[in-house]
Design a protein around this motif. Sequence first.
Motif, short mmCIF file in Angstrom:
data_model
loop_
_atom_site.label_atom_id
_atom_site.label_comp_id
_atom_site.label_asym_id
_atom_site.label_seq_id
_atom_site.Cartn_x
_atom_site.Cartn_y
_atom_site.Cartn_z
N MET A 1 0.84 -1.20 0.00
CA MET A 1 0.00 0.00 0.00
C MET A 1 0.88 1.25 0.00
O MET A 1 1.85 1.34 0.75
N ARG A 2 0.50 2.22 -0.82
CA ARG A 2 1.11 3.54 -0.77
C ARG A 2 0.20 4.41 0.11
O ARG A 2 -0.91 4.74 -0.29
N LEU A 3 0.68 4.75 1.29
CA LEU A 3 -0.13 5.46 2.27
C LEU A 3 0.51 6.79 2.60
O LEU A 3 1.72 6.87 2.86
N VAL A 4 -0.31 7.85 2.59
CA VAL A 4 0.17 9.20 2.91
C VAL A 4 -0.69 9.78 4.03
O VAL A 4 -1.92 9.73 3.97
N PHE A 5 -0.03 10.31 5.04
CA PHE A 5 -0.69 11.02 6.14
C PHE A 5 -0.40 12.50 5.93
O PHE A 5 0.76 12.92 5.90
N VAL A 6 -1.44 13.31 5.79
CA VAL A 6 -1.30 14.75 5.58
C VAL A 6 -1.80 15.48 6.82
O VAL A 6 -2.96 15.31 7.20
N SER A 7 -0.94 16.28 7.43
CA SER A 7 -1.35 17.04 8.61
C SER A 7 -0.51 18.30 8.70
O SER A 7 0.47 18.46 7.96
N ASN A 8 -0.88 19.19 9.63
CA ASN A 8 -0.12 20.43 9.76
C ASN A 8 1.34 20.15 10.07
O ASN A 8 2.24 20.70 9.47
N CYS A 84 -5.34 20.23 9.56
CA CYS A 84 -5.21 21.49 8.82
C CYS A 84 -6.55 21.81 8.16
O CYS A 84 -7.30 20.91 7.78
N GLU A 85 -6.84 23.09 8.04
CA GLU A 85 -8.13 23.53 7.53
C GLU A 85 -8.19 23.56 6.01
O GLU A 85 -9.27 23.45 5.42
N GLU A 86 -7.07 23.74 5.36
CA GLU A 86 -7.04 23.89 3.91
C GLU A 86 -7.37 22.58 3.20
O GLU A 86 -6.69 21.57 3.41
N GLU A 87 -8.40 22.60 2.38
CA GLU A 87 -8.87 21.39 1.70
C GLU A 87 -8.15 21.11 0.39
O GLU A 87 -8.35 20.06 -0.21
N LYS A 88 -7.32 22.03 -0.07
CA LYS A 88 -6.75 21.89 -1.42
C LYS A 88 -5.94 20.61 -1.58
O LYS A 88 -5.86 20.06 -2.69
N TYR A 89 -5.36 20.12 -0.49
CA TYR A 89 -4.48 18.96 -0.58
C TYR A 89 -5.23 17.71 -1.04
O TYR A 89 -4.64 16.82 -1.66
N ILE A 90 -6.52 17.61 -0.73
CA ILE A 90 -7.27 16.39 -1.05
C ILE A 90 -8.39 16.62 -2.06
O ILE A 90 -9.19 15.73 -2.31
N GLN A 91 -8.43 17.80 -2.67
CA GLN A 91 -9.52 18.09 -3.61
C GLN A 91 -9.55 17.10 -4.78
O GLN A 91 -10.61 16.64 -5.19
N TYR A 103 -9.33 12.77 9.66
CA TYR A 103 -8.90 12.64 11.05
C TYR A 103 -9.28 13.96 11.72
O TYR A 103 -8.70 14.99 11.41
N SER A 104 -10.27 13.94 12.61
CA SER A 104 -10.80 15.20 13.09
C SER A 104 -11.06 15.22 14.60
O SER A 104 -11.50 14.22 15.18
N GLU A 105 -10.80 16.37 15.19
CA GLU A 105 -11.29 16.67 16.53
C GLU A 105 -12.71 17.23 16.40
O GLU A 105 -13.22 17.36 15.28
#
Length: 386
Positions: A1-8, A84-91, A103-105
């Motif tokens: 699997m190619r897995l990426v975790f995107v966070s601040n 992170c609030e910016e949605e552009k990374y996963i659009q 992944y959310s609080e």
Amino acid sequence: MRLVFVSNYINHHQMPVSLELDRLCRLQGGDYVFVQTEPMERERVAMGWGEDLDNAAFVRNYWEDEKGCQQLIDRADAVIFGGCEEEKYIQARLRDGVPVWRYSEPLYKTGRYKWISPRGLLKKYHDHTRYRKSRVYLLCAGAYVAGDFRLVGAYGGKRFRYGYFPALRQQDIEALLTDKEQSGRKLRLLWAARMIDWKHPETALRVATALRQQGVDFQMDMIGDGVMLPQMRELAAALGVAEQVSFPGYRSPQETREYMEKAHIFLATSDRQEGWGAVVNEAMNSGCALIAGKGMGAAPYLVKHGENGYLFDHRRPEQAAELALGLARDAGLRRRLGTAAYETVRSLWNPQVAAQRLYACMEAELAGEKIPEYADGPLSRDRVCL
């Protein structure tokens, strides 16, 4: 699997899970990358949150290589996205209908009345609700997350318990608890957090006052710095507990864990603005008898009241004081709760279990198979929706 975790940014509460995910991916011939979208704030760096974390081989910085990092995100088999609030990374992924594990609080830390805002609902629909039938899943970093997203009609049966997972310390719990009880005559209590209003350090001082009034021989350490520190020093003096309460100031995560391993009772007093509260995991892993505000996101997930710790209403500090008095008078009860707390983290709420279950769920989803069902702990479905 190619897995990426995107966070601040990566921190010491996420690194243990990342190390395990990296191991699992490589074991299967895959690849794991953690993409940081921004540098860590100076305040966090000063608190020791960034020590050696950016040296991990799998960490990439988006601001240094936007094109390369975006390609990794777009081409991954699965992406974990949060912090992170910016949605552009996963659009592009959302548009193409490929897997995203959000992944959310909590959405409404200061009050769910805010959900009725038309502007807010439009934003929630755009970011979440319209993907309720897509391959988008929710990792709930706190017991109140699922309820918030239910209000906006998002994710249905795809809401999973998750959280933050500090490193698990394997202990000889019987020896640790024996050392705690034999370390001296005084009862040791610990509070550790930033000294700000919604962490409620004043509650710890109310507990100290109740113990002093009942003649308990104790020492309380209140670790942390913040705008309320001078006020808390003054309050301790006014309440007559200045001799029993010390203010060591800021301590590193490592030093704080050492304090926990000497403490009999840990007080976690935050309200619902504490989306998770990793001190809950850490204190339980340290065999403390825990008294936690039930508004903290971690508390209802990890704590079974009277079995492995206690829960109280942060608006009623007298509840915390009453529970602390009971623990002060009963060493056997402290030992029972401390043992059960340690076992909860050792066997279930730890980074290895969290990463292995998450990886298994992602593998099943990618294969078009039924996502595994877990009765409790990380990746169990959150159907309670507090």
